[in-house]
Scaffold this active site. Sequence first.
Site, PDB file in Angstrom:
ATOM      1  N   ASP A 157       6.273  19.133   4.036  1.00  0.00           N
ATOM      2  CA  ASP A 157       4.902  19.220   3.528  1.00  0.00           C
ATOM      3  C   ASP A 157       4.644  18.208   2.410  1.00  0.00           C
ATOM      4  O   ASP A 157       3.826  18.431   1.518  1.00  0.00           O
ATOM      5  CB  ASP A 157       4.599  20.633   3.026  1.00  0.00           C
ATOM      6  N   ASP A 195       5.499  13.824   6.080  1.00  0.00           N
ATOM      7  CA  ASP A 195       4.387  14.580   6.646  1.00  0.00           C
ATOM      8  C   ASP A 195       3.217  13.632   6.863  1.00  0.00           C
ATOM      9  O   ASP A 195       3.289  12.735   7.676  1.00  0.00           O
ATOM     10  CB  ASP A 195       4.036  15.757   5.748  1.00  0.00           C
ATOM     11  N   ASP A 244      -3.843  13.845   3.566  1.00  0.00           N
ATOM     12  CA  ASP A 244      -4.297  15.104   4.150  1.00  0.00           C
ATOM     13  C   ASP A 244      -5.417  15.675   3.293  1.00  0.00           C
ATOM     14  O   ASP A 244      -5.296  15.730   2.058  1.00  0.00           O
ATOM     15  CB  ASP A 244      -3.154  16.118   4.247  1.00  0.00           C
ATOM     16  N   ARG A 258      -3.855  10.457  14.616  1.00  0.00           N
ATOM     17  CA  ARG A 258      -4.617  11.029  13.501  1.00  0.00           C
ATOM     18  C   ARG A 258      -5.232   9.936  12.628  1.00  0.00           C
ATOM     19  O   ARG A 258      -4.866   9.754  11.467  1.00  0.00           O
ATOM     20  CB  ARG A 258      -3.756  11.970  12.647  1.00  0.00           C
TER      21      ARG A 258
END
Length: 296
Positions: free
Chosen positions: A84, A109, A113, A164
Site C-alpha cells: 500500500d 503500489d 492514488d 490505469r
Amino acid sequence: MCLCCFLDDGPGSLREGCRRREPLWIVFEVSGTINLVSQLSVSSYKTIDGRGQRIKVAGKGLRLKECEHVIVCNLEFEGGRGHDIDGIQIKPNSRHIWIDRCSLRDYDDGLIDITRQSTDITVSRCYFAQHDKTMLIGADASHVGDRCIRVTIHHCFFNGTRQRHPRLRFGKVHLYNNYTRNWGIYAICASVEAQIYSQCNIYEAGQKKKTFEFYTEKAADREGSSSGFIRSEGDVLLKGAQPCLLQGVGENCVFRPSEYYPTWTLESPLDSLKDILQICTGWQAVPRPAEMLIVA
C-alpha cells in the site's frame, strides 16, 4: 521554509516541515535523495517546491490525509517499497491539491492514488514510467462517497506504463492533452458510475491495442451492476489503438468540464504536442523564482 537536511526526520527535514501547522512554502538549498522509512504525511496549506534543485523521494511516499490547499511541484518519486505504498497517496477527504511537473516511477503500489472522497485535484505536466498500476481514482465499489470526486489530468506523459491512466470509479475525470503510449493492458478504464471526458489526447498503442476499458461492478447502495462512461472528443489514436465504443454517448451520461471551470488551454493533438510532452513533462531543471521570499 528552506530545507538542507536529507534525513528522514528532524530539524530542517521535509517531514518536519510538512507536519507544521502553519502555511509554508517549502524549498530546498541543495539537491539530493530523501529516503523515507515511513509514509510522509503532508498537512494543509503546504507547497513543496523542488524548483532550483533536483530532489528525489525514495523508499516510501507522500500521504495527503484530510488536508487541503497542497501543491507538490518538480520532484522525482522512485523506488517506493512496501504494501500500500504509493508515490503520492491522496486520502481521505483531501481537496484542492495540485501535483505539477513531477516524475514518478517504480513503486510497489500506485504512483498517484486518489480515493476516499478526495476531490478538486489537478495532475499536470507529470511523467510516468516503469510501472504497472499507475493511477487509481476511487478504490472500491463499496466507497459510494467517492461520487464527489473531481480530477483534472492534463499535459502528462504516460510512457510504457501498463494500466490505469487512470482507472476511475464513481467520480468525474477530465483528461486533456495527455500522451499515453505503449500501455500493457489498456490506456484508461471506466468502472462503476465513472464519467471520463477524454479530450484531445494522443493514444499510441504498442502490442496491446485496447485504448478504453469498461469494468462492471456493483455499487454498495445499488441493486444492479454497472460500468462507467467515456466520452472521447478530438482524441488521436495511433498504431492501431482501438476507438471508444461509447464515443458520442448522450449528454446526460458524461459531465461537461465547463460545468466546473469556464475555460482551459486546449491544444490540437498534433506531433508537435507529442514532442513537447516528451521533453517538458516531469522534473525539469528550472530555477526557483527570484522574487520568492525564503524564510529559514
